[in-house]
Design a protein around this motif. Structure first.
Motif, PDB file in Angstrom:
ATOM      1  N   TYR A   4       0.837  -1.204   0.000  1.00 40.49           N
ATOM      2  CA  TYR A   4       0.000   0.000   0.000  1.00 40.49           C
ATOM      3  C   TYR A   4       0.866   1.246   0.000  1.00 40.49           C
ATOM      4  CZ  TYR A   4      -3.147   3.527   2.046  1.00 40.49           C
ATOM      5  OH  TYR A   4      -3.862   4.670   2.304  1.00 40.49           O
ATOM      6  N   LEU A   5       0.546   2.208  -0.913  1.00 41.34           N
ATOM      7  CA  LEU A   5       1.303   3.451  -1.020  1.00 41.34           C
ATOM      8  C   LEU A   5       0.502   4.685  -0.638  1.00 41.34           C
ATOM      9  CD1 LEU A   5       3.203   2.894  -4.393  1.00 41.34           C
ATOM     10  CD2 LEU A   5       4.057   2.518  -2.071  1.00 41.34           C
ATOM     11  N   GLY A   6      -0.840   4.575  -0.628  1.00 41.35           N
ATOM     12  CA  GLY A   6      -1.636   5.741  -0.261  1.00 41.35           C
ATOM     13  C   GLY A   6      -2.984   5.777  -0.944  1.00 41.35           C
ATOM     14  N   ASP A   7      -3.723   6.861  -0.681  1.00 42.83           N
ATOM     15  CA  ASP A   7      -5.052   7.082  -1.263  1.00 42.83           C
ATOM     16  C   ASP A   7      -4.958   8.209  -2.285  1.00 42.83           C
ATOM     17  OD1 ASP A   7      -5.528   5.477   0.925  1.00 42.83           O
ATOM     18  OD2 ASP A   7      -6.462   7.066   2.095  1.00 42.83           O
ATOM     19  N   VAL A   8      -5.602   8.046  -3.410  1.00 44.16           N
ATOM     20  CA  VAL A   8      -5.602   9.065  -4.452  1.00 44.16           C
ATOM     21  C   VAL A   8      -7.035   9.523  -4.689  1.00 44.16           C
ATOM     22  CG1 VAL A   8      -4.989   9.643  -6.817  1.00 44.16           C
ATOM     23  CG2 VAL A   8      -3.579   8.039  -5.525  1.00 44.16           C
ATOM     24  N   GLY A   9      -7.324  10.763  -4.308  1.00 47.07           N
ATOM     25  CA  GLY A   9      -8.637  11.336  -4.555  1.00 47.07           C
ATOM     26  C   GLY A   9      -8.543  12.625  -5.339  1.00 47.07           C
ATOM     27  N   ALA A  10      -7.433  13.362  -5.149  1.00 49.49           N
ATOM     28  CA  ALA A  10      -7.232  14.618  -5.872  1.00 49.49           C
ATOM     29  C   ALA A  10      -7.000  14.335  -7.353  1.00 49.49           C
ATOM     30  CB  ALA A  10      -6.046  15.377  -5.288  1.00 49.49           C
ATOM     31  N   GLY A  11      -7.497  15.232  -8.203  1.00 46.39           N
ATOM     32  CA  GLY A  11      -7.292  15.099  -9.636  1.00 46.39           C
ATOM     33  C   GLY A  11      -8.347  14.288 -10.350  1.00 46.39           C
ATOM     34  N   LEU A  12      -9.336  13.799  -9.600  1.00 44.96           N
ATOM     35  CA  LEU A  12     -10.394  12.973 -10.190  1.00 44.96           C
ATOM     36  C   LEU A  12     -11.646  13.809 -10.418  1.00 44.96           C
ATOM     37  CD1 LEU A  12      -9.916   9.813  -7.960  1.00 44.96           C
ATOM     38  CD2 LEU A  12      -9.554   9.907 -10.422  1.00 44.96           C
ATOM     39  N   ASP A  13     -12.106  13.860 -11.654  1.00 36.17           N
ATOM     40  CA  ASP A  13     -13.369  14.514 -11.946  1.00 36.17           C
ATOM     41  C   ASP A  13     -14.386  13.446 -12.360  1.00 36.17           C
ATOM     42  OD1 ASP A  13     -12.728  13.802 -14.593  1.00 36.17           O
ATOM     43  OD2 ASP A  13     -11.926  15.791 -15.034  1.00 36.17           O
ATOM     44  N   ARG A  14     -15.600  13.855 -12.655  1.00 31.99           N
ATOM     45  CA  ARG A  14     -16.654  12.903 -12.966  1.00 31.99           C
ATOM     46  C   ARG A  14     -16.328  12.064 -14.208  1.00 31.99           C
ATOM     47  NH1 ARG A  14     -21.609  13.490 -10.448  1.00 31.99           N
ATOM     48  NH2 ARG A  14     -21.775  15.271  -9.038  1.00 31.99           N
ATOM     49  N   GLY A  15     -15.726  12.708 -15.213  1.00 28.76           N
ATOM     50  CA  GLY A  15     -15.382  11.978 -16.420  1.00 28.76           C
ATOM     51  C   GLY A  15     -14.367  10.882 -16.164  1.00 28.76           C
ATOM     52  N   ARG A  16     -13.324  11.205 -15.399  1.00 31.42           N
ATOM     53  CA  ARG A  16     -12.297  10.206 -15.095  1.00 31.42           C
ATOM     54  C   ARG A  16     -12.844   9.108 -14.202  1.00 31.42           C
ATOM     55  NH1 ARG A  16      -7.023  14.140 -14.053  1.00 31.42           N
ATOM     56  NH2 ARG A  16      -6.176  13.986 -16.162  1.00 31.42           N
ATOM     57  N   LEU A  17     -13.688   9.473 -13.243  1.00 33.01           N
ATOM     58  CA  LEU A  17     -14.290   8.462 -12.376  1.00 33.01           C
ATOM     59  C   LEU A  17     -15.141   7.489 -13.186  1.00 33.01           C
ATOM     60  CD1 LEU A  17     -15.324  10.556  -9.248  1.00 33.01           C
ATOM     61  CD2 LEU A  17     -13.677   8.678  -9.309  1.00 33.01           C
ATOM     62  N   ALA A  18     -15.936   8.017 -14.102  1.00 28.41           N
ATOM     63  CA  ALA A  18     -16.790   7.150 -14.917  1.00 28.41           C
ATOM     64  C   ALA A  18     -15.944   6.192 -15.744  1.00 28.41           C
ATOM     65  CB  ALA A  18     -17.680   7.997 -15.823  1.00 28.41           C
ATOM     66  N   GLU A  19     -14.837   6.688 -16.301  1.00 30.74           N
ATOM     67  CA  GLU A  19     -13.954   5.832 -17.091  1.00 30.74           C
ATOM     68  C   GLU A  19     -13.341   4.720 -16.235  1.00 30.74           C
ATOM     69  OE1 GLU A  19     -10.013   6.222 -19.999  1.00 30.74           O
ATOM     70  OE2 GLU A  19     -10.595   7.891 -18.683  1.00 30.74           O
ATOM     71  N   LEU A  20     -12.902   5.094 -15.025  1.00 33.01           N
ATOM     72  CA  LEU A  20     -12.270   4.108 -14.150  1.00 33.01           C
ATOM     73  C   LEU A  20     -13.269   3.057 -13.665  1.00 33.01           C
ATOM     74  CD1 LEU A  20      -9.898   6.398 -12.104  1.00 33.01           C
ATOM     75  CD2 LEU A  20      -9.222   4.420 -13.457  1.00 33.01           C
ATOM     76  N   VAL A  21     -14.464   3.497 -13.317  1.00 33.91           N
ATOM     77  CA  VAL A  21     -15.477   2.557 -12.825  1.00 33.91           C
ATOM     78  C   VAL A  21     -15.726   1.467 -13.861  1.00 33.91           C
ATOM     79  CG1 VAL A  21     -17.924   2.318 -12.278  1.00 33.91           C
ATOM     80  CG2 VAL A  21     -16.582   4.137 -11.224  1.00 33.91           C
ATOM     81  N   GLY A  22     -15.687   1.827 -15.128  1.00 32.64           N
ATOM     82  CA  GLY A  22     -15.918   0.839 -16.172  1.00 32.64           C
ATOM     83  C   GLY A  22     -14.780  -0.148 -16.345  1.00 32.64           C
ATOM     84  N   ARG A  23     -13.604   0.168 -15.847  1.00 36.80           N
ATOM     85  CA  ARG A  23     -12.440  -0.708 -16.005  1.00 36.80           C
ATOM     86  C   ARG A  23     -12.184  -1.613 -14.813  1.00 36.80           C
ATOM     87  NH1 ARG A  23      -8.322   0.873 -19.776  1.00 36.80           N
ATOM     88  NH2 ARG A  23      -8.988   2.610 -21.104  1.00 36.80           N
ATOM     89  N   LEU A  24     -12.670  -1.237 -13.654  1.00 36.77           N
ATOM     90  CA  LEU A  24     -12.363  -1.985 -12.437  1.00 36.77           C
ATOM     91  C   LEU A  24     -13.274  -3.197 -12.281  1.00 36.77           C
ATOM     92  CD1 LEU A  24     -11.882   1.024  -9.994  1.00 36.77           C
ATOM     93  CD2 LEU A  24     -10.099  -0.301 -11.138  1.00 36.77           C
ATOM     94  N   ARG A  25     -12.663  -4.319 -11.872  1.00 36.79           N
ATOM     95  CA  ARG A  25     -13.426  -5.540 -11.619  1.00 36.79           C
ATOM     96  C   ARG A  25     -13.305  -5.892 -10.138  1.00 36.79           C
ATOM     97  NH1 ARG A  25     -12.182 -10.409 -14.053  1.00 36.79           N
ATOM     98  NH2 ARG A  25      -9.943  -9.938 -13.943  1.00 36.79           N
ATOM     99  N   PRO A  26     -14.398  -6.305  -9.516  1.00 40.02           N
ATOM    100  CA  PRO A  26     -14.345  -6.598  -8.073  1.00 40.02           C
ATOM    101  C   PRO A  26     -13.451  -7.792  -7.753  1.00 40.02           C
ATOM    102  CG  PRO A  26     -16.438  -7.284  -9.017  1.00 40.02           C
ATOM    103  CD  PRO A  26     -15.741  -6.507 -10.075  1.00 40.02           C
TER     104      PRO A  26
END
Length: 275
Positions: A186-208
């Motif tokens: 574990y290196l840390g949490d990344v929340g800064a720099g994320l907008d709605r467009g980037r979040l939507a793109e990432l959500v589509g790529r992540l698998r549980p």
């Protein structure tokens, strides 16, 4: 400063320098191998037991580095120029001669050269100030510019901390340590720099994922949602702390060409080699 038990030397360093009040501006700095170490400062800040504070004062000394003065001899000096205030501050510090107090050095001219030197030294960056600028408490001004250096590194997304946007507050990121193969470090949490467009793109790529892909994570992430460690993103950050955490990480984009196994853990307390 005198009320903070973890910096007792700094708190008392300025006492006895005259009976008229002064207000100065500065920053407490902990040192490691001659460079500021934010991780060491955090460790000092967590100490409360007097004996632990005394031990730390010898092992990891701190310095109050001063760079400005607002009130001198009971008089408001914020209307003076930056050069005038620095000369005044230097005169105030001269009688003190305390190892816990220091005046930040000013370099005239060649800002780009100083910035490159700060990069080579592994420092966070520089602050540029107009010499004729006044002190404006509580206001941002173009007369003072903070120019931080940003490291960048590919990391693997291994979890999601709950939040407001798409249920996401931050991504938990990590990398692989050759000395601890298998799971992510574990290196840390990344929340800064994320907008709605980037979040939507990432959500589509992540698998549980059924289980945590990290060796260990902070207890505050017990409610995290784990994902398969297969998506690589690039983060910018100020430095790597001694415990190998990224300081002030910011999401800078996906790196689809990078393989997760090529993301390696950085060295602590500075920058290590990258693949």
């Amino acid at each position: 400063m005198g009320r903070r038990p973890w910096v007792p030397g700094v708190g008392g360093a300025g006492r006895g320098r005259g009976r008229r009040p002064a207000i100065v501006d500065g920053e407490v700095v902990a040192w490691r191998e001659g460079r500021p170490d934010f991780g060491a400062l955090q460790r000092r800040a967590r100490l409360r037991r007097p004996e632990a504070v005394r031990r730390a004062a010898g092992a990891e000394p701190v310095t109050l580095v001063l760079f400005d003065v607002l009130v001198a001899g009971g008089r408001d000096v914020t209307h003076l120029t930056c050069e005038q205030r620095r000369r005044l501050l230097a005169g105030m510090l001269e009688p003190a001669r305390s190892p816990c107090l220091a005046l930040s050095e000013a370099v005239d001219g060649d800002g780009p050269g100083l910035y490159r030197a700060a990069q080579r030294a592994g420092l966070e960056g520089i602050v540029a100030k107009r010499r004729d600028s006044v002190y404006q408490p509580g206001r941002r001004s173009g007369d003072w510019l903070k120019v931080p250096h940003e490291h960048r590194r590919p990391v693997v997304i291994g979890g999601v901390a709950p939040g407001r946007h798409y249920g996401i507050g931050a991504f938990l990121v990590g990398a692989y340590d050759p000395q601890q193969p298998g799971l992510l470090t574990y290196l840390g949490d990344v929340g800064a720099g994320l907008d709605r467009g980037r979040l939507a793109e990432l959500v589509g790529r992540l698998r549980p994922a059924a289980r945590c892909p990290f060796h260990a994570v902070p207890s505050r992430h017990r409610a995290a949602f784990w994902v398969q460690p297969e998506v690589v993103c690039v983060v910018g950050y100020r430095e790597v702390t001694a415990d190998r955490r990224l300081r002030h990480p910011v999401f800078r984009g996906l790196d689809p060409a990078a393989a997760p196994q090529d993301c390696v853990v950085p060295w602590g307390g500075g920058e290590g080699p990258q693949r």
